[in-house]
Design a protein around this motif. Structure first.
Motif, PDB file in Angstrom:
ATOM      1  N   PHE A   1       0.843  -1.194   0.000  1.00 35.44           N
ATOM      2  CA  PHE A   1       0.000   0.000   0.000  1.00 35.44           C
ATOM      3  C   PHE A   1       0.885   1.255   0.000  1.00 35.44           C
ATOM      4  O   PHE A   1       0.879   2.058   0.932  1.00 35.44           O
ATOM      5  CB  PHE A   1      -0.931  -0.009   1.215  1.00 35.44           C
ATOM      6  CG  PHE A   1      -2.073   0.974   1.090  1.00 35.44           C
ATOM      7  CD1 PHE A   1      -3.102   0.750   0.196  1.00 35.44           C
ATOM      8  CD2 PHE A   1      -2.101   2.119   1.862  1.00 35.44           C
ATOM      9  CE1 PHE A   1      -4.145   1.651   0.068  1.00 35.44           C
ATOM     10  CE2 PHE A   1      -3.150   3.034   1.745  1.00 35.44           C
ATOM     11  CZ  PHE A   1      -4.165   2.799   0.844  1.00 35.44           C
ATOM     12  N   LYS A   2       1.652   1.377  -1.061  1.00 36.75           N
ATOM     13  CA  LYS A   2       2.559   2.520  -1.207  1.00 36.75           C
ATOM     14  C   LYS A   2       3.030   2.563  -2.656  1.00 36.75           C
ATOM     15  O   LYS A   2       2.895   1.579  -3.399  1.00 36.75           O
ATOM     16  CB  LYS A   2       3.755   2.391  -0.262  1.00 36.75           C
ATOM     17  CG  LYS A   2       4.492   1.060  -0.357  1.00 36.75           C
ATOM     18  CD  LYS A   2       5.579   0.942   0.702  1.00 36.75           C
ATOM     19  CE  LYS A   2       6.254  -0.412   0.671  1.00 36.75           C
ATOM     20  NZ  LYS A   2       7.343  -0.540   1.633  1.00 36.75           N
ATOM     21  N   PHE A   3       3.591   3.701  -3.050  1.00 34.65           N
ATOM     22  CA  PHE A   3       4.123   3.843  -4.402  1.00 34.65           C
ATOM     23  C   PHE A   3       5.093   5.017  -4.421  1.00 34.65           C
ATOM     24  O   PHE A   3       5.190   5.794  -3.468  1.00 34.65           O
ATOM     25  CB  PHE A   3       2.998   4.090  -5.412  1.00 34.65           C
ATOM     26  CG  PHE A   3       2.027   5.176  -5.022  1.00 34.65           C
ATOM     27  CD1 PHE A   3       2.392   6.520  -5.052  1.00 34.65           C
ATOM     28  CD2 PHE A   3       0.733   4.851  -4.618  1.00 34.65           C
ATOM     29  CE1 PHE A   3       1.514   7.514  -4.684  1.00 34.65           C
ATOM     30  CE2 PHE A   3      -0.158   5.852  -4.244  1.00 34.65           C
ATOM     31  CZ  PHE A   3       0.239   7.179  -4.281  1.00 34.65           C
ATOM     32  N   GLN A   4       5.841   5.099  -5.505  1.00 34.82           N
ATOM     33  CA  GLN A   4       6.667   6.286  -5.728  1.00 34.82           C
ATOM     34  C   GLN A   4       6.026   7.085  -6.855  1.00 34.82           C
ATOM     35  O   GLN A   4       5.364   6.533  -7.730  1.00 34.82           O
ATOM     36  CB  GLN A   4       8.102   5.901  -6.069  1.00 34.82           C
ATOM     37  CG  GLN A   4       8.264   5.079  -7.336  1.00 34.82           C
ATOM     38  CD  GLN A   4       9.693   4.610  -7.518  1.00 34.82           C
ATOM     39  OE1 GLN A   4      10.476   4.598  -6.576  1.00 34.82           O
ATOM     40  NE2 GLN A   4      10.037   4.248  -8.742  1.00 34.82           N
ATOM     41  N   GLN A   5       6.219   8.404  -6.811  1.00 38.34           N
ATOM     42  CA  GLN A   5       5.547   9.265  -7.773  1.00 38.34           C
ATOM     43  C   GLN A   5       6.557  10.186  -8.439  1.00 38.34           C
ATOM     44  O   GLN A   5       7.370  10.827  -7.777  1.00 38.34           O
ATOM     45  CB  GLN A   5       4.469  10.086  -7.058  1.00 38.34           C
ATOM     46  CG  GLN A   5       3.503  10.777  -7.989  1.00 38.34           C
ATOM     47  CD  GLN A   5       2.255  11.246  -7.247  1.00 38.34           C
ATOM     48  OE1 GLN A   5       1.997  10.822  -6.135  1.00 38.34           O
ATOM     49  NE2 GLN A   5       1.491  12.124  -7.863  1.00 38.34           N
ATOM     50  N   SER A   6       6.504  10.236  -9.757  1.00 37.45           N
ATOM     51  CA  SER A   6       7.418  11.093 -10.518  1.00 37.45           C
ATOM     52  C   SER A   6       6.946  12.545 -10.449  1.00 37.45           C
ATOM     53  O   SER A   6       5.794  12.811 -10.067  1.00 37.45           O
ATOM     54  CB  SER A   6       7.475  10.630 -11.972  1.00 37.45           C
ATOM     55  OG  SER A   6       6.224  10.841 -12.593  1.00 37.45           O
ATOM     56  N   PRO A   7       7.820  13.491 -10.826  1.00 35.72           N
ATOM     57  CA  PRO A   7       7.418  14.908 -10.793  1.00 35.72           C
ATOM     58  C   PRO A   7       6.174  15.217 -11.617  1.00 35.72           C
ATOM     59  O   PRO A   7       5.423  16.134 -11.295  1.00 35.72           O
ATOM     60  CB  PRO A   7       8.650  15.623 -11.365  1.00 35.72           C
ATOM     61  CG  PRO A   7       9.787  14.712 -11.044  1.00 35.72           C
ATOM     62  CD  PRO A   7       9.242  13.321 -11.162  1.00 35.72           C
TER      63      PRO A   7
ATOM     64  N   GLY B   1       3.618  13.278 -11.794  1.00 37.91           N
ATOM     65  CA  GLY B   1       2.465  12.633 -11.168  1.00 37.91           C
ATOM     66  C   GLY B   1       2.260  11.180 -11.510  1.00 37.91           C
ATOM     67  O   GLY B   1       1.285  10.572 -11.055  1.00 37.91           O
ATOM     68  N   VAL B   2       3.151  10.560 -12.273  1.00 37.35           N
ATOM     69  CA  VAL B   2       3.007   9.141 -12.630  1.00 37.35           C
ATOM     70  C   VAL B   2       3.427   8.275 -11.444  1.00 37.35           C
ATOM     71  O   VAL B   2       4.502   8.461 -10.880  1.00 37.35           O
ATOM     72  CB  VAL B   2       3.849   8.793 -13.874  1.00 37.35           C
ATOM     73  CG1 VAL B   2       3.746   7.304 -14.176  1.00 37.35           C
ATOM     74  CG2 VAL B   2       3.380   9.617 -15.062  1.00 37.35           C
ATOM     75  N   LYS B   3       2.563   7.320 -11.087  1.00 39.95           N
ATOM     76  CA  LYS B   3       2.844   6.447  -9.951  1.00 39.95           C
ATOM     77  C   LYS B   3       3.431   5.125 -10.417  1.00 39.95           C
ATOM     78  O   LYS B   3       3.116   4.647 -11.511  1.00 39.95           O
ATOM     79  CB  LYS B   3       1.561   6.188  -9.157  1.00 39.95           C
ATOM     80  CG  LYS B   3       0.935   7.449  -8.585  1.00 39.95           C
ATOM     81  CD  LYS B   3      -0.438   7.177  -7.992  1.00 39.95           C
ATOM     82  CE  LYS B   3      -1.090   8.457  -7.516  1.00 39.95           C
ATOM     83  NZ  LYS B   3      -2.474   8.248  -7.048  1.00 39.95           N
ATOM     84  N   ALA B   4       4.267   4.538  -9.557  1.00 37.71           N
ATOM     85  CA  ALA B   4       4.885   3.248  -9.874  1.00 37.71           C
ATOM     86  C   ALA B   4       5.241   2.557  -8.569  1.00 37.71           C
ATOM     87  O   ALA B   4       5.290   3.175  -7.497  1.00 37.71           O
ATOM     88  CB  ALA B   4       6.131   3.445 -10.731  1.00 37.71           C
ATOM     89  N   ALA B   5       5.471   1.254  -8.662  1.00 36.59           N
ATOM     90  CA  ALA B   5       5.907   0.508  -7.484  1.00 36.59           C
ATOM     91  C   ALA B   5       7.267   1.006  -7.031  1.00 36.59           C
ATOM     92  O   ALA B   5       8.103   1.419  -7.852  1.00 36.59           O
ATOM     93  CB  ALA B   5       5.973  -0.980  -7.810  1.00 36.59           C
ATOM     94  N   LYS B   6       7.518   0.968  -5.720  1.00 32.78           N
ATOM     95  CA  LYS B   6       8.784   1.458  -5.183  1.00 32.78           C
ATOM     96  C   LYS B   6       9.925   0.501  -5.543  1.00 32.78           C
ATOM     97  O   LYS B   6       9.724  -0.715  -5.667  1.00 32.78           O
ATOM     98  CB  LYS B   6       8.686   1.603  -3.673  1.00 32.78           C
ATOM     99  CG  LYS B   6       7.849   2.785  -3.225  1.00 32.78           C
ATOM    100  CD  LYS B   6       8.180   3.158  -1.789  1.00 32.78           C
ATOM    101  CE  LYS B   6       7.828   4.609  -1.530  1.00 32.78           C
ATOM    102  NZ  LYS B   6       8.397   5.104  -0.288  1.00 32.78           N
ATOM    103  N   LYS B   7      11.124   1.071  -5.676  1.00 34.88           N
ATOM    104  CA  LYS B   7      12.285   0.276  -6.064  1.00 34.88           C
ATOM    105  C   LYS B   7      12.557  -0.850  -5.074  1.00 34.88           C
ATOM    106  O   LYS B   7      12.849  -1.986  -5.468  1.00 34.88           O
ATOM    107  CB  LYS B   7      13.524   1.173  -6.189  1.00 34.88           C
ATOM    108  CG  LYS B   7      14.785   0.409  -6.600  1.00 34.88           C
ATOM    109  CD  LYS B   7      15.976   1.324  -6.693  1.00 34.88           C
ATOM    110  CE  LYS B   7      17.223   0.554  -7.149  1.00 34.88           C
ATOM    111  NZ  LYS B   7      17.575  -0.578  -6.284  1.00 34.88           N
ATOM    112  N   GLU B   8      12.462  -0.547  -3.767  1.00 35.56           N
ATOM    113  CA  GLU B   8      12.767  -1.588  -2.776  1.00 35.56           C
ATOM    114  C   GLU B   8      11.784  -2.747  -2.851  1.00 35.56           C
ATOM    115  O   GLU B   8      12.116  -3.894  -2.536  1.00 35.56           O
ATOM    116  CB  GLU B   8      12.787  -1.017  -1.358  1.00 35.56           C
ATOM    117  CG  GLU B   8      11.501  -0.378  -0.877  1.00 35.56           C
ATOM    118  CD  GLU B   8      11.493   1.130  -1.046  1.00 35.56           C
ATOM    119  OE1 GLU B   8      10.815   1.811  -0.242  1.00 35.56           O
ATOM    120  OE2 GLU B   8      12.164   1.627  -1.974  1.00 35.56           O
TER     121      GLU B   8
END
Length: 513
Positions: free
Chosen positions: A430-436, A438-445
């Motif tokens: 239940f988390k994600f990383q977001q680009s400048p 606004g595109v969301k993606a799964a976190k690297k870890e």
């Protein structure tokens, strides 16, 4: 206990709405004594840390919902998912739990395990009652189904022999006359001047020249009664439902945890109690006696609208605490409102639901146990599906033992699917990383963790991160062989209640019969 305070987010005051996994500064308006400070930290130990004097750090972590802090109401929301989507997740999980089959516990249980199961059993019953009473059961809340019963409660015609005053007797037969003749104690003398002395019956009831006439007579009458086995069944269900809300009220009164939405649960439980008590006061229920045996063959319970829904609910309710569901699930749904865990459970049922659409209903569902990566004993579920000449199993919390199913240490993906000896794993984050932009993606870890599963767990073909994103239908897959199909590799899928197409497509390609 009310304590005047202000909550700040990066120096700006916050009113009413907070975010999960966000640090806030709480400042109390009056100086706190050491006793006050200890009391506050005891009450809110899970979310509060001291900074200095009357200033504290507040973080609700994974909790999402309505709560009370120091006498003031707040809503904790999530920027990853809307309140409506979270509600839909809870309802979907609840509906799937209600459909799980009966599970017989091992009769050899330790004392503490029995006590834990008893609480989990009651929590599950309360949760199912809340869903059926406050949300719906088979298309409408149980209260609506009860009001349908109220319009035409089941009844029967009862044949009864009563001793009535002679003037009100409507039917006379030979049995009536025989009883009158055999009971002279019911006769009364009549004067010769009375017209009754000239009747045939007075002529027969003579003693020492005195004519008599019966004062009362037995007659058989028909009357309408609501005291039926079906209505006794409804009264029993209502009474037991009231008891479970009383148990919950008592449990909440003893719970010292002042956070995690307990005030909202208290209010909801009180509404449930009030509604059930009002239903129990229906006039036809008051006329009904206690049930001695369940009328299982009753066509009224099986077919009549209202009765059918309440009886269906009760059958599920009785088995509620014995579903093959880890006890922690129901505590999470009722007590903690841990959004990360709820998302994890929801993802499991989503995978199972899609597989079921392809393969049909599972042939078996059972609990499993194992040791996770931290060496802790965990409980999970296994759902087996059968097709001609082929088997498929969906697991929640399947543990792969190091040196056996895993090349190295223990691993425990959230969701694992096995078909023909090959494994595919899904981990809910239940988390994600977001680009400048606004595109969301799964976190690297999290992707790195998927590589560990892919490399370490024997016979693994694909591994996937599931992360919340309601907007993008993003699906990324990195194939080991450079193939365009999902043959072997690591991927990520955006998944939310409003966005399930990506997961559906992957499962259909991987597991179509």
């Amino acid at each position: 206990m009310f304590r005047a305070h202000a909550i700040y987010d990066q120096g700006a005051p916050v009113n009413g709405v907070l975010q999960e996994w966000t640090d806030y500064v709480v400042e109390f308006e009056t100086e706190l004594t050491e006793a006050d400070k200890k009391q506050i930290l005891d009450d809110y130990r899970k979310v509060l840390k001291p900074l200095r004097r009357n200033v504290f750090l507040l973080n609700f972590r994974n909790f999402v919902g309505h709560t009370n802090f120091c006498g003031q109401s707040y809503t904790v929301s999530s920027d990853k998912m809307s309140e409506k989507e979270i509600l839909n997740m809870n309802r979907f999980i609840s509906s799937r739990i209600a459909l799980l089959p009966y599970y017989d516990h091992n009769p050899v249980r330790s004392y503490w395990a029995e006590k834990a199961d008893e609480e989990a059993y009651r929590l599950h019953q309360w949760h199912l009652l809340r869903e059926a009473l406050c949300r719906e059961w088979e298309g409408a809340p149980l209260g609506d189904w009860w009001r349908l019963i109220d319009r035409d409660p089941h009844h029967r015609i009862e044949n009864e022999v009563v001793n009535s005053p002679i003037w009100s007797v409507r039917t006379v037969n030979p049995d009536t006359l025989e009883v009158i003749a055999q009971h002279p104690g019911t006769w009364v003398p009549i004067p010769k001047s009375s017209g009754l002395s000239l009747t045939a019956i007075a002529g027969k009831l003579m003693m020492q020249g005195q004519a008599y006439f019966p004062a009362t007579a037995l007659e058989r009458i028909n009357r309408l009664t609501f005291d039926t086995a079906e209505n006794r069944m409804m009264k029993l269900i209502l009474s037991q439902s009231v008891e479970i809300t009383e148990w919950m009220a008592d449990r909440l009164s003893k719970d010292k945890d002042s956070i995690h939405g307990k005030s909202a649960i208290r209010e909801e439980n009180k509404k449930m109690q009030d509604e059930l008590t009002e239903l129990l006061m229906s006039g036809w229920v008051q006329e009904t006696a206690e049930l001695h045996s369940i009328p299982r063959a009753s066509t009224v319970l099986q077919r009549k609208a209202g009765y059918r829904q309440w009886y269906s609910f009760y059958q599920h309710w009785l088995l509620g605490g014995k579903f093959p569901m880890p006890d922690e699930w129901i505590r999470t749904l009722v007590d903690t409102r841990d959004i990360a865990k709820i998302y994890e459970y929801w993802c499991f049922f989503m995978v199972a639901d899609i597989v079921e659409r392809i393969w049909g209903s599972p042939s078996e569902i059972k609990r499993i146990e194992g040791w996770d990566e931290s060496g802790l004993l965990t409980q999970g579920l296994q759902m087996d599906f059968a097709a001609p000449n082929r088997m498929l199993s969906v697991y929640y919390n399947k543990c792969f033992v190091g040196g056996q199913q895993s090349y190295s240490q223990n691993y425990s993906p959230d969701i694992s699917v096995e078909s023909e000896g090959r494994w595919h794993h899904f981990d809910a984050k239940f988390k994600f990383q977001q680009s400048p932009n606004g595109v969301k993606a799964a976190k690297k870890e999290d992707i790195d963790k998927m590589h560990a599963y892919r490399d370490a767990i024997r016979n693994t073909e694909t591994v996937w991160v599931l992360y919340p994103d309601s907007v993008s239908s993003s699906l990324r897959f990195h194939s080991v062989n450079g193939s365009s199909s999902y043959d072997a590799g690591v991927g990520s899928i955006a998944l939310s209640p409003n966005n399930g197409a990506g997961l559906t497509g992957v499962i259909e390609e991987l597991f179509s019969i």
